[in-house]
Design an enzyme around this catalytic site. Structure first.
Site, PDB file in Angstrom:
ATOM      1  CB  ALA A 111      -0.900  -0.009   1.232  1.00  0.00           C
ATOM      2  N   PRO A 112       0.453   2.324  -0.711  1.00  0.00           N
ATOM      3  CG  PRO A 112       0.421   4.542  -1.480  1.00  0.00           C
ATOM      4  CD  PRO A 112       1.254   3.578  -0.694  1.00  0.00           C
ATOM      5  N   GLY A 113       0.116   1.229  -3.266  1.00  0.00           N
ATOM      6  CA  GLY A 113      -0.048   0.524  -4.528  1.00  0.00           C
ATOM      7  C   GLY A 113       0.698   1.093  -5.722  1.00  0.00           C
ATOM      8  N   GLY A 114       1.605   2.044  -5.481  1.00  0.00           N
ATOM      9  CA  GLY A 114       2.395   2.568  -6.605  1.00  0.00           C
ATOM     10  C   GLY A 114       3.077   1.434  -7.363  1.00  0.00           C
ATOM     11  CE  LYS A 115       8.680   0.895  -4.982  1.00  0.00           C
ATOM     12  NZ  LYS A 115       7.999   1.855  -4.063  1.00  0.00           N
ATOM     13  CG  ASP A 133       0.437  -2.353   3.528  1.00  0.00           C
ATOM     14  OD1 ASP A 133       1.420  -1.951   2.858  1.00  0.00           O
ATOM     15  OD2 ASP A 133       0.166  -1.909   4.661  1.00  0.00           O
ATOM     16  CG  ASP A 177       8.633  -0.222  -1.457  1.00  0.00           C
ATOM     17  OD1 ASP A 177       9.746   0.223  -1.144  1.00  0.00           O
ATOM     18  OD2 ASP A 177       7.672   0.506  -1.754  1.00  0.00           O
ATOM     19  CB  CYS A 229      12.420   5.564   0.302  1.00  0.00           C
ATOM     20  SG  CYS A 229      11.205   5.429   1.614  1.00  0.00           S
TER      21      CYS A 229
HETATM   22  N1  SAM Z   1       5.095  -0.406  -1.963  1.00  0.00           N
HETATM   23  C1  SAM Z   1       4.275   0.746  -1.621  1.00  0.00           C
HETATM   24  C2  SAM Z   1       4.093   1.606  -2.866  1.00  0.00           C
HETATM   25  O1  SAM Z   1       4.964   1.581  -3.757  1.00  0.00           O
HETATM   26  O2  SAM Z   1       3.072   2.284  -2.978  1.00  0.00           O
HETATM   27  C3  SAM Z   1       4.861   1.523  -0.467  1.00  0.00           C
HETATM   28  C4  SAM Z   1       5.100   0.658   0.756  1.00  0.00           C
HETATM   29  S1  SAM Z   1       5.686   1.512   2.180  1.00  0.00           S
HETATM   30  C5  SAM Z   1       7.360   1.761   1.801  1.00  0.00           C
HETATM   31  C6  SAM Z   1       5.791   0.207   3.351  1.00  0.00           C
HETATM   32  C7  SAM Z   1       4.489  -0.447   3.697  1.00  0.00           C
HETATM   33  O3  SAM Z   1       4.757  -1.558   4.550  1.00  0.00           O
HETATM   34  C8  SAM Z   1       3.462   0.402   4.445  1.00  0.00           C
HETATM   35  O4  SAM Z   1       2.306   0.525   3.665  1.00  0.00           O
HETATM   36  C9  SAM Z   1       3.167  -0.399   5.723  1.00  0.00           C
HETATM   37  O5  SAM Z   1       1.801  -0.385   6.091  1.00  0.00           O
HETATM   38  C10 SAM Z   1       3.595  -1.797   5.302  1.00  0.00           C
HETATM   39  N2  SAM Z   1       3.963  -2.748   6.377  1.00  0.00           N
HETATM   40  C11 SAM Z   1       4.632  -2.511   7.528  1.00  0.00           C
HETATM   41  N3  SAM Z   1       4.791  -3.658   8.203  1.00  0.00           N
HETATM   42  C12 SAM Z   1       4.242  -4.648   7.463  1.00  0.00           C
HETATM   43  C13 SAM Z   1       4.073  -6.050   7.637  1.00  0.00           C
HETATM   44  N4  SAM Z   1       4.554  -6.682   8.710  1.00  0.00           N
HETATM   45  N5  SAM Z   1       3.436  -6.745   6.670  1.00  0.00           N
HETATM   46  C14 SAM Z   1       2.951  -6.114   5.576  1.00  0.00           C
HETATM   47  N6  SAM Z   1       3.047  -4.794   5.372  1.00  0.00           N
HETATM   48  C15 SAM Z   1       3.706  -4.075   6.302  1.00  0.00           C
END
Ligand code: SAM
Length: 297
Positions: A111-115, A133, A177, A229
């Protein structure tokens, strides 16, 4: 404003001058959504509206937005899902993972789903992306982006990706990610300048558990792309070096970016971590980003 912890770390890793660049503005960028339109049509429509765009030469369909007469998130084309606002390094991560038609792909922190939407686009509507997520609120944004971008080959579940093994599936490609300190995004999130060792105490153990779970559900010969990041090698090269040693992974080459650090803070990591890649705002026009392409042997 910059924490003593980061000031000291950055000076040791990149030299004193690095601090000057932390707040350099980074141009916004978009990714053309080829599930909804084609590149030529979108670029022409946006240029007709007064957008000045520059192609990112090392991505498939990314453009930097040099200037726009109004907010790039307020056009009809945006609302119709013809493009997403997305950092070029993030776009490059999905392209480097390289999903092929009909692949089963896992996006572990989606989330939010860019990738996720990009992976679906690269699959050209074939195969399946399983998007996980842990955050209920962010899953809502993910679902809305899937719908706006016209993605039909995605299953989205709110769950802890450390439990990915419970899905009972083996994946051709896995994207992690990882949740991180976000220190590479200081140009837009000033609180990223205040991170310190307490933040790393939360992120690093989680990253290690997530990469283990990702390696566990990856097919032999399959590829896992790990990215953050963050500028900090604690969340990058050091996580990857441990995962390679413990989960039967090898590091593959990546074209763009600068080599990963094999001796951060004077440590001796395996030389192969130089195959991983770093991106810098002032050198690549991206957020601070790290990525590693790993194959299960
Ligand atoms: N990949 C996303 C994008 O490109 O839009 C951005 C992801 S952001 C860097 C990291 C995400 O990891 C957050 O949305 C967070 O809610 C999620 N997260 C944190 N701990 C997690 C877990 N144990 N299992 C799954 N998701 C997790």
């Amino acid at each position: 404003m910059v924490s003593d912890f980061l000031r000291e770390r950055y000076a040791r890793l990149f030299g004193e001058g690095f601090l000057r660049h932390l707040k350099d503005p980074v141009r916004p960028a978009l990714r053309v959504n080829t599930l909804r339109t084609d590149e030529g049509t979108l670029v022409e429509r946006l240029r007709d509206k007064g957008f000045r765009l520059e192609k990112v030469p090392w991505t498939g369909c990314g453009y930097w937005i040099e200037s726009s007469p109004f907010s790039p998130g307020a056009t009809t084309e945006y609302l119709l899902g013809h493009y997403l606002l997305q950092d070029p390094a993030s776009q490059y991560a999905c392209e480097t993972l390289g999903p092929r038609k009909d692949d089963l792909v896992l996006d572990m922190a989606a989330a939010p789903g860019g990738k996720t939407t990009h992976l679906a686009q690269l699959l050209e509507g074939t195969g399946t992306v399983v998007a996980l997520d842990i955050s209920r609120q962010r899953m809502r944004s993910l679902r809305s982006n899937l719908s706006r971008m016209g993605v039909e080959n995605c299953l989205a579940f709110r769950m802890d990706a450390r439990d990915a093994g419970e899905l009972g599936l083996e994946f051709d490609r896995v994207l992690l990610d990882a949740p991180c300190t976000g220190t590479g995004t200081a140009f837009k999130n000033p609180e990223a300048l205040e991170k310190d060792e307490k933040d790393l105490e939360k992120t690093v153990p989680l990253q290690l558990e997530l990469i283990k779970a990702g390696a566990g559900v990856l097919k032999k010969g399959g590829t896992l792309l790990y990215c953050t990041c963050s500028f900090l090698p604690e969340e990058g090269e050091m996580v990857v070096a441990r995962a390679v040693g413990e989960h039967g992974l090898e590091i593959l080459d990546i074209g763009e970016g600068e080599p990963g650090l094999s001796s951060p803070y004077g440590m001796e990591l395996p030389e192969e971590v130089e195959r991983t890649r770093r991106f810098f705002p002032h050198r690549h026009g991206t957020q601070g980003f790290y990525m590693a392409r790993l194959r299960k042997v």
